[in-house]
Write a protein that holds these residues in place. Structure first.
Motif, PDB file in Angstrom:
ATOM      1  N   HIS A  74       4.189   4.743 -19.716  1.00 15.59           N
ATOM      2  CA  HIS A  74       3.307   3.823 -18.999  1.00 15.59           C
ATOM      3  C   HIS A  74       3.725   3.725 -17.536  1.00 15.59           C
ATOM      4  N   SER A  75       2.749   3.374 -16.719  1.00 20.37           N
ATOM      5  CA  SER A  75       3.018   3.046 -15.323  1.00 20.37           C
ATOM      6  C   SER A  75       2.911   1.532 -15.169  1.00 20.37           C
ATOM      7  N   LEU A  76       3.457   1.038 -14.077  1.00 25.81           N
ATOM      8  CA  LEU A  76       3.426  -0.402 -13.802  1.00 25.81           C
ATOM      9  C   LEU A  76       2.812  -0.625 -12.427  1.00 25.81           C
ATOM     10  N   TYR A  77       1.757  -1.446 -12.387  1.00 28.77           N
ATOM     11  CA  TYR A  77       1.133  -1.781 -11.111  1.00 28.77           C
ATOM     12  C   TYR A  77       0.846  -3.277 -11.061  1.00 28.77           C
ATOM     13  N   ALA A  78       0.556  -3.741  -9.873  1.00 27.03           N
ATOM     14  CA  ALA A  78       0.338  -5.177  -9.688  1.00 27.03           C
ATOM     15  C   ALA A  78      -0.980  -5.436  -8.973  1.00 27.03           C
ATOM     16  N   GLN A  79      -1.630  -6.550  -9.346  1.00 24.43           N
ATOM     17  CA  GLN A  79      -2.805  -7.072  -8.648  1.00 24.43           C
ATOM     18  C   GLN A  79      -2.429  -8.478  -8.145  1.00 24.43           C
ATOM     19  N   PRO A  80      -1.889  -8.551  -6.921  1.00 26.14           N
ATOM     20  CA  PRO A  80      -1.370  -9.832  -6.401  1.00 26.14           C
ATOM     21  C   PRO A  80      -2.322 -11.011  -6.493  1.00 26.14           C
TER      22      PRO A  80
END
Length: 594
Positions: A109-115
């Motif tokens: 999996h990858s990890l991303y953010a939506q602030p």
């Protein structure tokens, strides 16, 4: 369409003649016309109702079928998608000649953010910095509290890291499925495999593309969905590759060398069974290329086997002897004048030791005489020498199927003069890769046929054009065997296996011209079993130095040869070669009676 008149003239006249009312005829015709129109309308309506009924029956059947499928399937969270080009997510495996996995795919999996969706940006940044020590908390806080609406945090994370991030519980931290390239054997065969990275990326998929080695050379094949279940099979043997790497690594450290490379090749097919370049790297964590102005040869990414262009010294002498015999200029017993120094204009060619005034061709190879080899080159001539080396493949990059091989272009003199021919005959004035040398020795070992080195598994012999006669090749093999039994490669004796080969020690050139006085490239090119050669092994050490017998030794006989002998001892049984007991002299025994 013919319509009946409402007041037919014939019937009207007949009705008036008989005293009947003509209007009755018109009313009757109107009634009949209306009945006909009503029947047609009814038929049309019934047809439309039938079609509509069939449509609703099909629609309800589809809905019921879909509901049945959903009822029997596992629940999953819907993923939003947008229009765009599809991202290819499958990549074929790479296996060795026995079908063992060298490179495969791994779901992560990858990890991303939506602030904008984050509840506690500062708290999340603190926890993320604890989970991923390479991340800076302050940078994360700045990104989470700024104007950014999306940012990648990690392209690849482990299941343990995913669970730790999940435990943070912030809705602004999201995961995307990933397929990454996995090399389960770590650094084994790293320079051949090369490595892979991400191309097109989205939150729900990422395209894996090759960045070096066979991963890049065969990228189209590996990415073709039609080949997902058809792995790319290499000529390498995983077991032999691992053993060769271990021996070469130990030899490099023991000989205090800066770097090392070895090539094990099948002399009939050109298959490279093992190729090692040290220092190496782990393709799972491929390092970055060196910056500009940096010597590329010190980088672990540098493949010495196909990119390292070196003067390989006296290993070239056997080519001069073989060509001279093939042309009929000499025989193995022909005596050559070796008085020195041999002068050509202002240049002088000398031997490492004084070998006397004359040597046979066999003794020239056995003792490694520069003067004797230069004399042979004079007889051959520059043009014929150049043509012969070209037929061996020494003047162009090797066709070895990794992208780095195309950069290993041999360095040859612009003006191939008589002096050039003399120095090239003993390996100076021409620079090639160890892979070139292995292919050249394979031609001698297989009876005189050119073979092209390949990293792909072959079916049967792949002999090219004949470059040497069988007689000349056989005589050359006998000379290589004598180098081990009587000459400079005595440390190459391996119990049970007859080894033939030639040593080569060349001064290392300075980057700005000239040569180092205390740095050499030491090479041993060998064939085994010598009585019926099946394999070529080339071992090259960069700047070796070992202290033995109260003296510092740098020559190949003291450095590269022992390493090659240990490698043959280790890999020969793995190749299926049974040791042969060599005949020895029987001690004198006198039988006496009691």
């Amino acid at each position: 369409m013919i319509r009946t008149p409402l007041r037919p003239l014939a019937r009207i006249l007949n009705a008036r003649a008989t005293g009947q009312n003509p209007d009755v005829i018109e009313e009757e015709n109107i009634r009949l016309r209306h009945e006909e129109m009503q029947a047609k309308s009814r038929q049309r309506a019934e047809g439309r109702l039938l079609v509509l009924g069939v449509f609703f029956l099909c629609a309800y059947t589809a809905v019921i079928g879909r509901m049945g499928v959903l009822a029997t399937s596992e629940p999953s969270e819907p993923v939003a998608s947008a229009a765009g080009s599809a991202i290819a997510a499958q990549r074929a495996d790479i296996v060795d000649r026995q079908g063992r996995i060298l490179a495969t795919n791994f779901e992560t999996h990858s990890l991303y953010a939506q602030p904008p969706q984050m509840i506690d940006p500062e708290g999340a940044a603190t926890r993320l910095a604890e989970i991923f020590p390479d991340l800076d908390r302050e940078d994360l806080v700045e990104d989470f509290t700024g104007k950014r609406k999306f940012l990648w945090i990690k392209k690849k994370i482990s299941p343990e890291q995913k669970q730790a991030v999940h435990d943070i519980g912030d809705p602004g931290l999201l995961f995307g499925p990933r397929e990454m390239r996995l090399y389960p054997n770590g650094s084994v065969a790293a320079h051949v495999l090369g490595g892979a990275g991400f191309g097109k990326e989205g939150v729900s998929a990422a395209e894996v593309i090759g960045v070096a080695g066979v991963e890049k050379q065969f990228d189209d094949y590996l990415r073709d969905p039609g080949n997902g279940d058809k792995p790319l099979q290499l000529s390498l043997d995983l077991t032999i590759q691992a053993a060769a790497e271990r021996v070469l690594d130990g030899g490099m450290k023991l000989m205090n060398a800066k770097g090392a490379t070895s090539i094990l090749m099948d002399v009939h097919t050109g298959e490279v069974i093992s190729v090692v370049s040290l220092p190496d790297f782990d393709p799972n964590e491929r390092p970055r290329p060196p910056t500009s102005g940096f010597d590329p040869s010190v980088s672990p990414l540098f493949n010495r086997a196909v990119q390292g262009v070196y003067e390989l010294g006296s290993t070239f002498k056997i080519f001069a002897a073989a060509q001279a015999m093939d042309l009929g200029l000499v025989t193995p017993e022909t005596v050559i004048d070796t008085r020195g120094p041999l002068r050509w204009g202002k240049f002088a060619i000398r031997d490492f030791h004084n070998y006397g005034n004359e040597l046979s061709v066999t003794e020239i190879i056995e003792k490694s005489s520069n003067i004797g080899t230069a004399r042979l080159a004079q007889q051959i001539g520059a043009e014929r020498q150049r043509s012969f080396l070209g037929e061996l493949g020494m003047l162009e990059p090797t066709p070895f199927e990794i992208v780095e091989a195309s950069g290993g272009t041999p360095l040859t003199p612009k003006n191939w003069s008589e002096l050039s021919a003399m120095t090239i005959s003993y390996g100076h004035g021409i620079s090639t890769t160890p892979m070139h040398l292995a292919a050249g020795y394979a031609a001698i070992a297989n009876g005189g046929y050119h073979v092209s080195p390949t990293v792909l598994k072959q079916r049967g012999a792949q002999h090219g054009e004949r470059v040497l006669s069988e007689e000349a090749a056989k005589a050359a093999r006998t000379m290589l065997r004598r180098v081990v039994t009587e000459g400079t490669a005595s440390f190459a004796r391996v119990p049970g296996y007859q080894v033939g080969g030639k040593t080569g020690t060349a001064d290392k050139p300075r980057p700005r011209g000239g040569y180092y006085e205390d740095k050499v490239i030491a090479t041993f090119a060998s064939i085994f079993p010598a009585q019926d050669p099946k394999y070529v092994l080339v071992v090259t050490l960069d700047e070796p130095s070992v202290f033995a017998y109260d003296e510092e030794r740098r020559t190949a006989g003291w450095t590269a040869v022992p390493v090659a002998a240990e490698m043959i001892k280790r890999v020969a049984p793995l190749l299926g070669l049974r040791p042969q007991v060599e005949p020895t002299e029987v001690a004198d025994i006198t039988l006496t009676s009691n």
